[in-house]
Design an enzyme around this catalytic site. Structure first.
Site, short mmCIF file in Angstrom:
data_model
loop_
_atom_site.label_atom_id
_atom_site.label_comp_id
_atom_site.label_asym_id
_atom_site.label_seq_id
_atom_site.Cartn_x
_atom_site.Cartn_y
_atom_site.Cartn_z
N ASN A 1 0.76 -1.15 -0.16
CA ASN A 1 0.08 0.12 -0.02
C ASN A 1 0.94 1.25 0.36
OD1 ASN A 1 -2.46 2.04 0.58
ND2 ASN A 1 -3.15 0.09 0.28
N ARG A 2 0.30 2.52 0.33
CA ARG A 2 0.92 3.90 -0.10
C ARG A 2 1.48 4.38 0.95
NH1 ARG A 2 -3.95 2.89 -2.56
NH2 ARG A 2 -3.80 3.22 -4.77
N HIS B 1 3.05 0.02 -2.80
CA HIS B 1 3.37 -1.33 -3.06
C HIS B 1 4.94 -1.60 -3.15
CE1 HIS B 1 -0.64 -2.61 -2.85
NE2 HIS B 1 -0.87 -2.41 -3.82
N HIS C 1 -1.07 -10.20 -3.17
CA HIS C 1 -2.01 -9.46 -4.10
C HIS C 1 -2.60 -10.27 -5.14
CE1 HIS C 1 -3.28 -5.73 -5.49
NE2 HIS C 1 -2.79 -5.05 -4.77
N SER C 2 -3.19 -11.51 -4.28
CA SER C 2 -4.04 -12.18 -5.45
C SER C 2 -5.34 -11.61 -5.73
CB SER C 2 -4.19 -13.57 -4.96
OG SER C 2 -3.39 -14.51 -5.43
N TYR C 3 -5.87 -11.67 -6.82
CA TYR C 3 -7.38 -10.98 -7.40
C TYR C 3 -8.16 -12.39 -7.18
CZ TYR C 3 -5.58 -6.68 -8.64
OH TYR C 3 -4.99 -5.12 -8.77
N GLU D 1 -5.70 -8.21 1.42
CA GLU D 1 -4.19 -7.84 1.65
C GLU D 1 -3.98 -7.81 3.18
OE1 GLU D 1 -2.98 -4.78 -1.14
OE2 GLU D 1 -5.17 -5.32 -1.87
C1 BGC Z 1 -4.76 -0.80 -3.76
C2 BGC Z 1 -5.36 -0.11 -4.76
C3 BGC Z 1 -4.55 -0.11 -6.13
C4 BGC Z 1 -4.29 -1.75 -6.24
C5 BGC Z 1 -3.31 -1.78 -7.55
C6 BGC Z 1 -4.58 -2.18 -4.21
O1 BGC Z 1 -3.83 -2.96 -3.01
O2 BGC Z 1 -5.26 -0.62 -2.63
O3 BGC Z 1 -5.50 1.19 -4.68
O4 BGC Z 1 -4.96 0.39 -7.11
O5 BGC Z 1 -3.72 -2.38 -5.35
O6 BGC Z 1 -3.87 -2.81 -8.55
#
Ligand code: BGC
Length: 381
Positions: free
Chosen positions: A110-111, A136, A210-212, A346
């Site tokens: 994250n940021r 990230h 970061h799996s979708y 996450e």
């Molecule tokens: C973040 C999103 C970001 C994405 C990237 C996530 O973990 O929270 O803001 O756009 O990752 O694909």
């Protein structure tokens, strides 16, 4: 007559014993890890794919580029095994990827506001890769690294350990960091991820996975019907740049209250400023019962397939991201990934924690060992 019955019984017993032995042998064969060449990076380095199988019909594929999960095939309630994670068809897809599909992200998941933080009185500036912020781990974080992978031979379940040495100054972070991520597929259909990290200078370490996910069995259908619970009484409030304000927002009477089951879609378009900033759900939930121990924090249920995903972790927070930035420009597995066709969960320390003294700390010092355990457990109902 008696002798013949006795012999029949003996015969049946032998068949049963042989079947048991055969099943055990088969289970052993089925739980092996296969290793195959997956592709080559532009500089010629080889990338390998590891296939982990268990005796319950689940298969996980990993590559040592980005420590990425490329596919995760689990049974639905009728035993039909289908892939529940987005991904690409080849290494090139992962090299081009800007969405972190299946990867380990870091050093900082994250940021970080404007990519800046102060540690022990010294100011650091990280790569800016998300508007004016750091996201990230930067442009070439853990997700673009080639990890050193080994099959774990002394594990009862199929298991692969991946190690990466991130050099001092990489993406602006201080210290040489060594991180090992061990993926294990258990026989009860849990993908267990254990992280361990060390450093030779004070630094930040906050990796996550970061799996979708889309539990339906079809990677083109919306995830808005999935039902979700998150064991959290508050979220970390964000501003329009998705950076925490430092305030915790009580979820009571808001679309962020997932303490009981709600579908993801039920309130996602409500007129709530936090949903406007996130373009939907893209927030960190402040998980209850944080005491460093692994506990269940999330459950997701997809009614048609019957699939259930439980997330267990020892982390203080979890970013729930509802795939708001998927827009049809990502393609893989012979489909195009549209808006909100997957979600990420996450587990991590809170976003931008170095700039908020009231948040848990993600600082790692020499002599300390960073540790995280997160489990994605699948079942059906
Ligand atoms: C973040 C999103 C970001 C994405 C990237 C996530 O973990 O929270 O803001 O756009 O990752 O694909």
């Amino acid at each position: 007559m008696k002798t013949r019955n006795y012999l029949n019984r003996c015969g049946r017993m032998s068949v049963i014993i042989l079947c048991i032995l055969f099943n055990q042998l088969n289970a052993k064969v089925e739980t092996m890890v296969e290793k195959n060449l997956y592709g080559k990076l532009p500089d010629g380095r080889e990338v390998y794919q590891f296939t982990l199988k268990n005796a319950s019909g689940t298969t996980v594929k990993l590559i040592n580029y980005g420590a990425i999960v490329t596919s995760l095939c689990v049974p639905n309630r009728n035993g039909v095994v289908e892939d529940v994670v987005l991904g690409y068809d080849s290494l090139q897809g992962y090299i081009n990827d800007q969405s972190y599909f299946g990867a380990i992200v870091g050093r900082y998941g994250n940021r970080i506001n404007k990519g800046a933080f102060v540690l022990d009185g010294k100011e650091y500036h990280l790569t800016i890769n998300d508007g004016e912020n750091h996201l990230h781990g930067g442009k070439f974080g853990f997700f673009k690294a080639l990890w050193d992978a080994k099959v774990v031979n002394d594990s009862a379940s199929p298991s692969v350990a991946m190690t990466y040495v991130s050099p001092d100054g990489e993406e602006g972070y201080p210290g040489n960091v060594t991180i090992t991520v061990t993926y294990t597929l258990t026989n009860d259909n849990a993908l267990k991820i254990v992280y361990e990290g060390t450093t030779d200078k004070p630094t930040l370490l906050n990796p996550t996975h970061h799996s979708y996910f889309n539990l339906s069995g079809s990677l083109t259908t919306s995830i808005l019907d999935h039902k979700l619970t998150i064991d959290a009484d508050s979220i970390t409030e964000i501003d329009e740049r998705l950076i925490p304000t430092g305030q915790l927002l009580d979820v009571t009477n808001t679309p962020f209250d997932f303490r009981t089951f709600h579908t993801i879609g039920e309130r996602i378009n409500d007129n709530h400023p936090q949903l406007k900033y996130g373009n939907g759900y893209d927030h960190n939930w402040v998980l209850n019962s944080f005491n460093g121990k692994v506990r269940k924090v999330v459950e997701v249920y997809e009614e048609k397939s019957g699939r259930v995903l439980e997330v267990l972790t020892d982390q203080p927070g979890i970013q729930f991201y509802s795939g708001n930035f998927l827009n049809g420009s990502q393609k893989g597995k012979r489909v195009v990934y549209q808006h909100r066709t997957a979600f990420c969960l996450e587990p991590q320390c809170f976003p931008d924690s170095p700039n908020h003294p009231n948040f848990p700390s993600a600082v790692l010092r020499p002599g300390e060992v960073y540790h995280q355990t997160t489990i994605y457990k699948f079942s059906t109902r």
